[in-house]
Scaffold this motif. Structure first.
Motif, PDB file in Angstrom:
ATOM      1  N   VAL A 181      19.577   3.900  -0.775  1.00  0.00           N
ATOM      2  CA  VAL A 181      19.439   2.043  -0.883  1.00  0.00           C
ATOM      3  C   VAL A 181      18.992   1.781   0.703  1.00  0.00           C
ATOM      4  O   VAL A 181      19.249   2.213   1.537  1.00  0.00           O
ATOM      5  N   GLY A 182      18.204   0.759   0.691  1.00  0.00           N
ATOM      6  CA  GLY A 182      17.885   0.161   1.901  1.00  0.00           C
ATOM      7  C   GLY A 182      18.288  -1.062   1.932  1.00  0.00           C
ATOM      8  O   GLY A 182      18.387  -1.888   0.845  1.00  0.00           O
ATOM      9  N   VAL A 183      19.029  -1.449   3.136  1.00  0.00           N
ATOM     10  CA  VAL A 183      19.557  -2.649   3.511  1.00  0.00           C
ATOM     11  C   VAL A 183      18.878  -3.415   4.492  1.00  0.00           C
ATOM     12  O   VAL A 183      18.457  -3.018   5.473  1.00  0.00           O
ATOM     13  N   TYR A 184      18.063  -4.618   4.422  1.00  0.00           N
ATOM     14  CA  TYR A 184      17.461  -5.458   5.050  1.00  0.00           C
ATOM     15  C   TYR A 184      18.249  -6.415   5.827  1.00  0.00           C
ATOM     16  O   TYR A 184      19.133  -7.032   5.253  1.00  0.00           O
ATOM     17  N   VAL A 185      18.144  -6.174   7.223  1.00  0.00           N
ATOM     18  CA  VAL A 185      19.185  -7.318   8.000  1.00  0.00           C
ATOM     19  C   VAL A 185      18.064  -7.897   8.892  1.00  0.00           C
ATOM     20  O   VAL A 185      17.345  -7.311   9.515  1.00  0.00           O
ATOM     21  N   PRO A 186      18.342  -9.559   8.773  1.00  0.00           N
ATOM     22  CA  PRO A 186      17.322 -10.054   9.407  1.00  0.00           C
ATOM     23  C   PRO A 186      17.572 -10.120  10.889  1.00  0.00           C
ATOM     24  O   PRO A 186      18.679  -9.756  11.494  1.00  0.00           O
ATOM     25  N   LYS A 227      22.449   7.949   0.450  1.00  0.00           N
ATOM     26  CA  LYS A 227      21.665   7.795   1.738  1.00  0.00           C
ATOM     27  C   LYS A 227      21.435   6.087   1.873  1.00  0.00           C
ATOM     28  O   LYS A 227      20.862   5.543   0.868  1.00  0.00           O
ATOM     29  N   ILE A 228      21.933   5.484   2.894  1.00  0.00           N
ATOM     30  CA  ILE A 228      21.906   4.128   3.136  1.00  0.00           C
ATOM     31  C   ILE A 228      21.065   4.018   4.383  1.00  0.00           C
ATOM     32  O   ILE A 228      21.434   4.383   5.406  1.00  0.00           O
ATOM     33  N   VAL A 229      19.966   3.404   4.146  1.00  0.00           N
ATOM     34  CA  VAL A 229      19.012   3.153   5.178  1.00  0.00           C
ATOM     35  C   VAL A 229      18.925   1.643   5.642  1.00  0.00           C
ATOM     36  O   VAL A 229      18.767   0.697   4.654  1.00  0.00           O
ATOM     37  N   MET A 230      19.108   1.296   6.932  1.00  0.00           N
ATOM     38  CA  MET A 230      18.929   0.033   7.444  1.00  0.00           C
ATOM     39  C   MET A 230      17.795  -0.433   7.965  1.00  0.00           C
ATOM     40  O   MET A 230      17.352   0.524   8.982  1.00  0.00           O
ATOM     41  N   VAL A 231      17.290  -1.461   7.847  1.00  0.00           N
ATOM     42  CA  VAL A 231      15.957  -1.859   8.520  1.00  0.00           C
ATOM     43  C   VAL A 231      16.277  -3.142   9.341  1.00  0.00           C
ATOM     44  O   VAL A 231      16.908  -4.326   8.493  1.00  0.00           O
ATOM     45  N   THR A 232      15.708  -3.481  10.344  1.00  0.00           N
ATOM     46  CA  THR A 232      15.837  -4.760  11.090  1.00  0.00           C
ATOM     47  C   THR A 232      15.013  -5.067  12.056  1.00  0.00           C
ATOM     48  O   THR A 232      14.591  -3.895  12.674  1.00  0.00           O
ATOM     49  N   PRO A 233      14.470  -6.009  12.415  1.00  0.00           N
ATOM     50  CA  PRO A 233      13.600  -6.402  13.458  1.00  0.00           C
ATOM     51  C   PRO A 233      13.915  -6.064  14.776  1.00  0.00           C
ATOM     52  O   PRO A 233      14.927  -6.657  15.236  1.00  0.00           O
ATOM     53  N   PRO A 234      13.256  -5.550  15.668  1.00  0.00           N
ATOM     54  CA  PRO A 234      13.630  -5.295  17.129  1.00  0.00           C
ATOM     55  C   PRO A 234      13.703  -6.706  17.612  1.00  0.00           C
ATOM     56  O   PRO A 234      13.171  -7.500  17.294  1.00  0.00           O
ATOM     57  N   LYS A 279      13.855   0.141  13.397  1.00  0.00           N
ATOM     58  CA  LYS A 279      13.574  -0.960  14.168  1.00  0.00           C
ATOM     59  C   LYS A 279      12.354  -1.662  13.322  1.00  0.00           C
ATOM     60  O   LYS A 279      11.245  -1.403  13.984  1.00  0.00           O
ATOM     61  N   VAL A 280      12.403  -2.092  12.155  1.00  0.00           N
ATOM     62  CA  VAL A 280      11.196  -2.911  11.424  1.00  0.00           C
ATOM     63  C   VAL A 280      11.481  -3.883  10.836  1.00  0.00           C
ATOM     64  O   VAL A 280      12.784  -3.692  10.035  1.00  0.00           O
ATOM     65  N   GLY A 281      11.021  -5.184  10.633  1.00  0.00           N
ATOM     66  CA  GLY A 281      11.425  -6.109   9.838  1.00  0.00           C
ATOM     67  C   GLY A 281      10.403  -6.742   9.145  1.00  0.00           C
ATOM     68  O   GLY A 281       9.131  -6.160   8.962  1.00  0.00           O
ATOM     69  N   GLY A 282      10.634  -7.916   8.476  1.00  0.00           N
ATOM     70  CA  GLY A 282       9.457  -8.457   7.774  1.00  0.00           C
ATOM     71  C   GLY A 282       9.119  -7.891   6.392  1.00  0.00           C
ATOM     72  O   GLY A 282       9.476  -6.760   5.937  1.00  0.00           O
ATOM     73  N   ALA A 283       7.785  -8.163   5.984  1.00  0.00           N
ATOM     74  CA  ALA A 283       7.486  -7.501   4.812  1.00  0.00           C
ATOM     75  C   ALA A 283       7.033  -5.977   4.874  1.00  0.00           C
ATOM     76  O   ALA A 283       7.058  -5.399   3.926  1.00  0.00           O
ATOM     77  N   GLN A 284       6.591  -5.833   6.196  1.00  0.00           N
ATOM     78  CA  GLN A 284       6.372  -4.468   6.530  1.00  0.00           C
ATOM     79  C   GLN A 284       7.629  -3.549   6.193  1.00  0.00           C
ATOM     80  O   GLN A 284       7.496  -2.351   5.854  1.00  0.00           O
ATOM     81  N   ALA A 285       8.771  -4.135   6.585  1.00  0.00           N
ATOM     82  CA  ALA A 285      10.086  -3.315   6.302  1.00  0.00           C
ATOM     83  C   ALA A 285      10.281  -3.173   4.808  1.00  0.00           C
ATOM     84  O   ALA A 285      10.519  -2.016   4.465  1.00  0.00           O
ATOM     85  N   TYR A 334       8.836 -14.264   3.873  1.00  0.00           N
ATOM     86  CA  TYR A 334       7.904 -13.029   3.818  1.00  0.00           C
ATOM     87  C   TYR A 334       8.657 -11.895   3.309  1.00  0.00           C
ATOM     88  O   TYR A 334       8.159 -11.065   2.440  1.00  0.00           O
ATOM     89  N   VAL A 335       9.869 -11.945   3.757  1.00  0.00           N
ATOM     90  CA  VAL A 335      10.878 -10.589   2.995  1.00  0.00           C
ATOM     91  C   VAL A 335      11.189 -11.105   1.656  1.00  0.00           C
ATOM     92  O   VAL A 335      11.211 -10.064   0.783  1.00  0.00           O
ATOM     93  N   ALA A 336      11.426 -12.268   1.308  1.00  0.00           N
ATOM     94  CA  ALA A 336      11.782 -12.598   0.058  1.00  0.00           C
ATOM     95  C   ALA A 336      10.587 -12.374  -1.001  1.00  0.00           C
ATOM     96  O   ALA A 336      10.625 -11.830  -2.279  1.00  0.00           O
TER      97      ALA A 336
END
Lengths: 425, 425
Positions: B120-125, B149-156, B180-186, B210-212
């Motif tokens: 699972v991926g968790v997006y954190v703004p 496995k829980i993977v978190m992505v969040t912009p630096p 350390k990556v955010g937005g649509a690219q994450a 963009y994320v939505a």
């Protein structure tokens, strides 16, 4: 059919299927959605004329048409539909969930309620993919969930009617209203509502690429069941497998659609050869021979593995919609299966049994999405709502921690909502 | 704030909010998704430089960075995070479901298994909407479900780091890897996988437009939790409501975002006036005054109704994310509530209590989607798989009905898969 040996680097190729979305479809569907949102029923009449070549006078199937359809359907089919309804109902009733309440802490009550969706739309394809069994499978769980209104949409046939068997299944399953409209325009009508067709909370049911694309586009405005692609089966067989039965099972899958996929994974090289020979033999006498042959040539695969452990590894990688375990001890393998929509255990449980009336749903995740999607179920027709109650004393216990947490998030307004209550007598 | 009387024809205007999707965003996101799918990590580095202005040397948060972050976080925050974890865990454990097995018919076994998602991926703004509470709320149900496995992505941030409080929450909640990556690219990285970031089965968590949009576009390739929009609260209050508490609750909602929405529906005209006056007073001293003021001016509403029945009707129409029942007898109203993400009962249960640590999830359906979406729960991190077994005798009981049903659907290959088994000795 392509044959593979067990080399791991071949596995990714097992999954290769044709891409099924194009920018062209997206543009067509975008235009149709906008048209129906803006022009309502008028757009539906015009699009049905343009796309289906049918000039309708009314969208809704009348009571008279319903009666006429029921008279046309053979008594035997009605009996089988009712038997199927009974068995599907019995299975899906076991999916009904209760909410819960937690009263572990003094002065605190919290819980989760399970509430039915109010209105649901069921899409039923037209033409050769128009299946009464799907009407039952998509409607019965909604009825059990307590959905107040179930609306069916389906494209009219060349006579401007809906097939009698479809209407009979709708009646038996408990559909409330049937509308003669299909394609992306039907999805739009259910998502936005028109003068005649009510806006629903969720749209379920399979459809072609236009329907699937429209469902994805309106997702968020309403809920949808899943993005359904072509059907697939993966059969795991050991030396106890019967070649003619397994060949028939692969052909049953392949006859759906040239994009359908049938895969045999076996530990027995002789069985692999025998199934291939049987497939050729059985195809010869099949009405849908061309479709099944194209499907098997393009997407059919026979894979030889060294043991059942490896076979199940491949199954978990493929995440098939249907998984047959045609082995001596099928229950021993079940716990190793991690990704599969529906599993058929042993030699006397062909997938077609599940297609019609055994009980489990036949609307299943396709194209490897069993990794994360589930069979259609009563859960699809309910939503959850949580609730929370704190009395004054309980709030005072945790209030300072909450206010502090809010402040660390720079949400001073949040902290204040708590502090004002803590400061009060 | 706009005031409304109780005329039904005004109700549709209650729901008016700004549209939040444009063709422009879609095109930008489409390009980003294609770039990451094709170029993997290289695209992530380039997009992070271009969009966030940060030149990263590594995507993954190192063990050293994690240790450093934990040292920077105040002990008090760690204590509150652990308290929150305990309470959130306790509530969500009650959501755990068991599969079922049905053995009602001789020779027949069928059932449903509940299986955890694997990854699972968790997006954190990032920025001001970067909340440690959301890390807990989005991760804990996944842990309980058994996700491997829980993977978190969040912009630096501007220093190329992740905020210490976010990393502390990730550590406490049980996140396995942080990137350390955010937005649509994450979102793209989680959907397709890159050299460094694993492909996941489901992406959860809030984000900007963009994320939505990216989440909606990859839906079907992977699962997503929901399409989250701006937050909202609807407060139902009778004459027992306290104006300063309710004003604070409206402001707490409004300070999130200028698009956020706070609605008060009350039976008491004096209370309506008093809340409005209190809102003006309290706004004056708020750090996020401009945001809250814009939200309340554009989307805030106070509605006067003749009785609580009408108030709940409006709530069901709005289908709020958060529903406060600030009335004398809140439990008496609960059963009438049909559409609400989370319900807060009585005067001592402000919504902010649920935001942090009471137990129920704060990731909730927004923009009226509580009609069909549910609060994030353990259910979001499992999938179901059905199974079916018939022995030979049981198959012979229903085989003819199945074959007949298949024939009426013109699926002769299906019928044959059954008939071959019926004909065998």
């Amino acid at each position: 059919m392509r044959k593979f040996d067990t080399k791991k680097d071949e596995y990714s190729r097992i999954l290769q299927r044709q891409a099924n979305e194009t920018a062209d479809v997206s543009q067509v569907v975008t235009n149709i959605l906008a048209d129906v949102e803006k022009n309502g029923d008028q757009a539906l009449f015009q699009l049905t004329k343009k796309i289906d070549g049918i000039e309708l006078t009314a969208l809704k199937v009348s009571e008279a048409e319903m009666v006429e359809a029921l008279e046309k359907v053979p008594e035997k089919l009605l009996t089988v539909l009712k038997l199927a309804k009974e068995k599907i109902t019995s299975f899906h009733q076991k999916q009904v969930r209760q909410g819960f309440v937690a009263t572990d802490e003094p002065g605190v009550v919290m819980g989760q309620r399970i509430l039915p969706l109010e209105k649901v739309g069921v899409y039923v394809p037209g033409g050769t993919a128009s299946y009464p069994s799907t009407v039952l499978m998509d409607t019965i769980p909604a009825k059990i969930a307590g959905v107040a209104k179930i609306v069916m949409v389906t494209p009219p046939n060349q006579a401007g009617k809906v097939e009698p068997a479809i209407l009979a299944a709708a009646k038996i399953a408990g559909v409330d209203e049937v509308y003669k409209v299909g394609g992306a325009q039907a999805v739009a009508a259910l998502a936005y509502g028109t003068e005649t067709i009510p806006q629903v909370d969720k749209i379920v049911g399979p459809g072609n690429i236009y329907v699937a694309t429209a469902k994805k586009m309106v997702y968020g405005k309403v809920d949808i069941d899943m993005i359904a692609g072509p059907s697939d089966v993966l059969i795991v067989a050991d030396e106890s497998g019967k070649a003619n039965w397994l060949a028939a099972d692969m052909i049953a899958q392949a006859e759906h659609d040239t994009l359908a996929q049938a895969i045999l994974v076996t530990t027995d090289a002789d069985l692999a050869e025998a199934v291939e020979a049987e497939v050729s033999k059985q195809l010869a006498a099949l009405p849908r021979q061309k479709i099944a042959e194209a499907s098997l040539n393009q997407n059919g695969k026979i894979i030889l593995v060294k043991d059942l452990k490896e076979a199940v590894e491949i199954a978990n990688l493929v995440a098939p919609e249907h998984l047959e375990l045609a082995v001596k001890e099928p229950f021993a393998l079940l716990s190793q299966v991690k990704n599969a929509g529906s599993v058929f255990l042993g030699h006397h449980t062909p997938e077609v049994l599940g297609d019609y009336l055994a009980g489990p749903n036949h609307t299943l995740p396709t194209e490897g999405t069993a990794r994360f999607y589930s069979p259609l179920s009563v859960d699809d027709f309910v939503k959850k709502s949580s609730y929370l109650y704190y009395d004054e004393a309980a709030l005072k216990e945790v209030g300072a921690a909450v206010a502090y947490f809010a402040e660390t998030e720079d949400l001073v307004g949040h902290a204040r909502s708590m502090q004002l209550r803590l400061e009060a007598d």
